[in-house]
Design a protein around this motif. Structure first.
Motif, short mmCIF file in Angstrom:
data_model
loop_
_atom_site.label_atom_id
_atom_site.label_comp_id
_atom_site.label_asym_id
_atom_site.label_seq_id
_atom_site.Cartn_x
_atom_site.Cartn_y
_atom_site.Cartn_z
N GLU A 15 7.96 -11.93 2.27
CA GLU A 15 6.76 -11.49 2.99
C GLU A 15 7.01 -11.33 4.48
OE1 GLU A 15 6.81 -14.28 0.92
OE2 GLU A 15 6.31 -12.86 -0.68
N GLN A 16 8.03 -12.06 5.00
CA GLN A 16 8.29 -12.00 6.43
C GLN A 16 9.16 -10.81 6.82
OE1 GLN A 16 9.29 -16.50 6.07
NE2 GLN A 16 9.40 -16.00 8.24
N VAL A 17 9.69 -10.12 5.83
CA VAL A 17 10.58 -8.99 6.11
C VAL A 17 9.75 -7.71 6.23
CG1 VAL A 17 12.50 -7.61 5.25
CG2 VAL A 17 12.46 -10.08 4.83
N VAL A 18 9.88 -7.05 7.36
CA VAL A 18 9.16 -5.80 7.62
C VAL A 18 10.18 -4.68 7.68
CG1 VAL A 18 7.67 -4.58 9.24
CG2 VAL A 18 7.49 -7.08 9.02
N ILE A 19 9.99 -3.67 6.83
CA ILE A 19 10.91 -2.53 6.85
C ILE A 19 10.47 -1.58 7.97
CG2 ILE A 19 11.91 -0.63 5.53
CD1 ILE A 19 12.45 -3.35 4.30
N VAL A 20 11.41 -1.17 8.78
CA VAL A 20 11.11 -0.26 9.89
C VAL A 20 12.04 0.95 9.84
CG1 VAL A 20 10.09 -1.91 11.51
CG2 VAL A 20 12.57 -1.76 11.33
N SER A 21 11.63 1.99 10.55
CA SER A 21 12.43 3.21 10.61
C SER A 21 13.52 3.03 11.66
CB SER A 21 11.54 4.41 10.94
OG SER A 21 10.57 4.60 9.94
N GLY A 22 14.45 2.14 11.38
CA GLY A 22 15.52 1.84 12.32
C GLY A 22 15.18 0.66 13.21
N LEU A 44 19.80 7.63 7.89
CA LEU A 44 18.96 6.87 6.95
C LEU A 44 17.72 6.33 7.65
CD1 LEU A 44 18.63 5.68 4.07
CD2 LEU A 44 19.92 3.69 4.87
N ARG A 45 17.89 5.93 8.92
CA ARG A 45 16.78 5.41 9.73
C ARG A 45 16.02 4.31 9.00
NH1 ARG A 45 18.02 5.56 13.82
NH2 ARG A 45 16.03 4.87 14.59
N LEU A 46 16.73 3.29 8.56
CA LEU A 46 16.08 2.11 7.98
C LEU A 46 16.63 0.86 8.65
CD1 LEU A 46 15.83 2.59 4.09
CD2 LEU A 46 14.00 2.77 5.78
N GLY A 47 15.74 0.01 9.02
CA GLY A 47 16.10 -1.29 9.56
C GLY A 47 15.06 -2.30 9.11
N TYR A 48 15.17 -3.51 9.64
CA TYR A 48 14.21 -4.55 9.23
C TYR A 48 13.97 -5.50 10.38
CZ TYR A 48 18.80 -6.53 8.36
OH TYR A 48 20.12 -6.92 8.50
N VAL A 49 12.82 -6.14 10.32
CA VAL A 49 12.45 -7.17 11.27
C VAL A 49 12.00 -8.36 10.44
CG1 VAL A 49 10.93 -7.79 13.18
CG2 VAL A 49 11.65 -5.42 12.90
N VAL A 50 12.52 -9.53 10.75
CA VAL A 50 12.03 -10.75 10.10
C VAL A 50 11.15 -11.46 11.12
CG1 VAL A 50 12.64 -12.93 9.00
CG2 VAL A 50 14.12 -10.91 8.71
#
Lengths: 501, 501
Positions: free
Chosen positions: A195-202, A342-348
């Motif tokens: 739940e704490q992982v947020v998918i972002v566009s990079g 790909l422009r995918l990253g993540y924020v915890v």
């Protein structure tokens, strides 16, 4: 300031050069010409006079003019090749770090907001062209399994397309968030639930989003000095006041940060592999930084931009895993292991921030497309990510060994490389009589991209006179050893000629 | 204010109800309970007392308590079904339009910036659940050609994966931008070159991006009254001061806008099919709006959110095509023709804004993933988009006819539908003794989603007492005619019982 003002290029109008001032003439000339480009007095495509002619006309040494042209070339304000002349660039570069005041006038007429102008003018990331070395942060795309990727992505949609297509969660595709949480727990000792992982566009979106959510205009934020311009831009876009904090052999100097900006709301750091110096933050420093944040209720943003590529020793634990107070936000990217577009990253994020991030995300963009997320999820879940990462780690380790050997041979007695044990670039330290921005201009003329260490200093105007480093960050991941060796030798030839050039 | 304060629910503490005040008791009770939920005095999962018990304890009519519970239920603060009791929701809803002040306290402790709190609290878009009718803006996913989509997307990557994977342009994938420009020129009379088309992660990102670039905190912006909360949230996220401007039969009332906020920097409008009233802006009004913007150097953002679905007459030309002064920014989305989780939209900007948008984009997110863009490009370029759109237009036309017939039968003599000639929903106007938010609460108990017209009014606190409409927006695209008919008849039964309920 002007002791001897004289008109120069006809289209330029009068330009003041202070021949007795502290600032070298080539810097004064550089600023004057850059300003002329930015406010349109020198028009795109216009040819600059040959350096010899300009030097004669202005009673300058030719070397001064050549140095100026090279700097403008390295920063993209002009284009040109040996023998073919120098021309104002058809499209302006992103503002170079630390020097874009001149764009203000050009933009004001358009009707941007003050924030819009700041965004348009903030220091940005140079666009590395993949081709000849030494592009930064670019993976070896020859080694990516595109056929497998094509197969996986088609399969996602053939089975279960309808379920994927419905209204998305702005925080990301659930199964991908779960895979990332498991990966980060196992490999980076990050403490998190899916739940704490947020998918972002990079990762860039992750930084910008958190800056908007956590900082108000005028809030102070620590940034590493030197550091990555894109990180600073994300904070500047939120109106933050940047407090550059020096980096030493243990990472960011927390005591210096407290002395310069104890009231900061946020610190943006690269503990695993400091950019650009490559230092790993010591445990003592980590604990001190965490203490500061806990005591101050400040936030720490941990940018773990390339920690996947570590060539010796066990994987490093993330700063986030040491945080008992819920003050650390951990940011990572898939651009470097997978591919840039790909422009995918993540924020915890700490649990308290999950709902505010969801709300903010809904307003900013409603979330990232499920199309790349579903494909990446399969790539992770089926084990392809782990084996691709292993393959790239050993490929890049070999390239790193090769470029270090090339540098040792070609630059013997002149310059040395610092490689750390991680990442996709080495740091080549140059001697003082070989300024990186000048050599970069010459390297650009033979097609080499050589990001300057000095360009990563000076986070804001206040520190314009601060000490800067002198060297290049040489990306090696995208090139084969033979190409790297040729490029290193070409660069060394230019460098050795420099002091007398 | 309190004439007779008495303690209520034990966990609530004292609650003041003004029994002689102008505000109906059910509204006072609603505000008190909502506040208790928001600041945690009523905890998630906690059971509220049965309406009869609470009515007795507080000396209220049972109807007052039922109405209050229904409103809380419709807005998602509580959950419950007939006979099973009423419970505080496990996760809070997005702040309902016009009433979220109470979240402030709950959020302050987390350490958000003031902007972060505003973002977390801004009116947002209710999450429609697809299932029973009448979800808004949701396409019929049964009719989407997922097998074809799977084939196209796999093909993109099997051939030319490497070229797609390299460093992307933050403005979008070139071939997709060219396809969109050609489509908009042909179908919507938008005047644009491919360079002016910016690919965004959904129209919401386009609005937020332009708001950040063009508005400073405190700048005034016109919004349509009534209007879409997501649009307002994008402006609020940039710190804008909203100026609600009434909509009449010709669209936004430009004269009223000038009277209320002549200094506005931007007007956000839905000229083709006003949301939620369905009005098409008249030519006279369009020209007047353009004149205002040109004279004031203000911006017009044209949100063309569902213009693809037009069931009678020729396609409407966009406002953008009439603009001779370069003041209109045109925003569109693929969520409604394709599918929601695609998260792709576009913004057409005047040429002067292209470079500022590129710079801003680099700082906010570096651009949208190429993965969905490449697939959508093939879908457009190979003609599948045009034929899918034709098929959906005739499918939705049939559903629209069906729901209008169901409403005419079930609501005869009680309420009427306004359908316009476009879009994916009809507007059901309810009589005054049947308040939409109360009926929505009852409808929620039988699983129906009935977005309230009254909820789209009151763009800000200043107009809290303004006139509001009373009715439902009934989305029909995602449901088959038999399900629509059943749902309409269920809703009509609830409505007819209402005044005596």
């Amino acid at each position: 300031m002007a002791r001897s003002a004289r008109p120069v290029l006809s289209s330029l109008g009068p330009v003041a050069l202070d021949r007795d001032g502290a600032e070298p003439l080539h810097r004064q000339l550089y600023r004057a010409l850059r300003q002329a480009v930015l406010d349109g007095r020198l028009r795109p495509g216009e040819r600059l006079p040959p350096s010899r002619a300009l030097a004669t006309e202005w009673a300058l040494s030719r070397n001064t003019v050549v140095t100026t042209y090279d700097t403008l070339l390295a920063e993209g304000y002009v284009t040109g090749r040996v023998g073919a002349g120098t021309f104002v660039a058809a499209s302006l570069p992103d503002a170079a770090p630390g020097g874009a005041a001149g764009r203000d006038e050009a933009r004001r007429g358009v009707g941007l907001s003050a924030r819009g102008r700041a965004l348009a003018e903030a220091p940005s990331i140079a666009r590395d062209r993949v081709g000849r070395p030494f592009a930064l942060g670019t993976p070896d795309l020859e080694a990516f399994p595109f056929a497998l990727w094509a197969q996986l992505i088609g399969r996602c949609w053939r089975h279960g397309g309808r379920a994927l297509a419905t209204e998305p969660d702005p925080l990301g595709y659930g199964p991908l968030r779960a895979e990332i949480a498991a990966y980060l727990r196992a490999v980076r000792a990050v403490r998190c639930e899916p739940e704490q992982v947020v998918i972002v566009s990079g990762a860039q979106q992750g930084l910008a989003l958190m800056a908007q959510l956590l900082l108000d205009p005028g809030d102070a934020a620590w940034v590493e000095e030197p550091g990555w311009p894109g990180n600073r831009a994300a904070l500047l876009g939120a109106g933050a006041r940047l407090v550059p904090v020096p980096v030493d052999g243990e990472g960011i100097d927390v005591a210096a940060g407290m002395a310069r900006g104890a009231d900061a709301r946020l610190a943006l750091v690269t503990p695993s592999h400091q950019f650009p110096l490559g230092v790993t933050m010591s445990l003592a420093r980590r604990l001190r930084l965490l203490d500061w944040a806990a005591a101050r209720d400040a936030w720490i943003v941990e940018d773990d931009y390339d920690s996947e590529f570590r060539y010796a020793g066990p994987p490093l634990a993330a700063l986030q895993g040491l945080d008992g107070a819920g003050r650390v936000i951990y940011v990572g990217s898939f651009s470097k292991v997978m591919f840039p577009a790909l422009r995918l990253g993540y924020v915890v994020v700490p649990p308290d921030l999950v709902e505010p991030v969801r709300a903010a995300r809904r307003h900013f963009d409603g979330g990232t497309s499920v199309v790349p997320q579903a494909a990446l999820h399969r790539f992770l879940a089926d084990g392809h990510f782990a084996s691709h990462l292993r393959a790239m780690r050993s490929l890049y380790a070999a390239k790193r060994t090769a470029i270090l050997a090339s540098i040792e041979t070609a630059f013997a007695g002149f310059a040395t490389a610092e490689a750390g044990e991680a990442g996709m670039h080495v740091l080549l330290r140059l001697p003082p009589d070989c300024p990186d921005h000048v050599l970069a201009g010459r390297a650009a003329r033979i097609g080499l991209t050589t990001p300057c260490l000095s360009g990563y200093y000076r986070a804001d105007a206040e520190t314009a006179d601060a000490v800067t480093g002198n060297g290049f960050l040489l990306g090696f991941a995208a090139h084969d050893p033979a190409a790297l060796d040729r490029a290193v030798r070409d660069l060394a030839r230019l460098a050795v000629d420099m002091p007398n050039g």
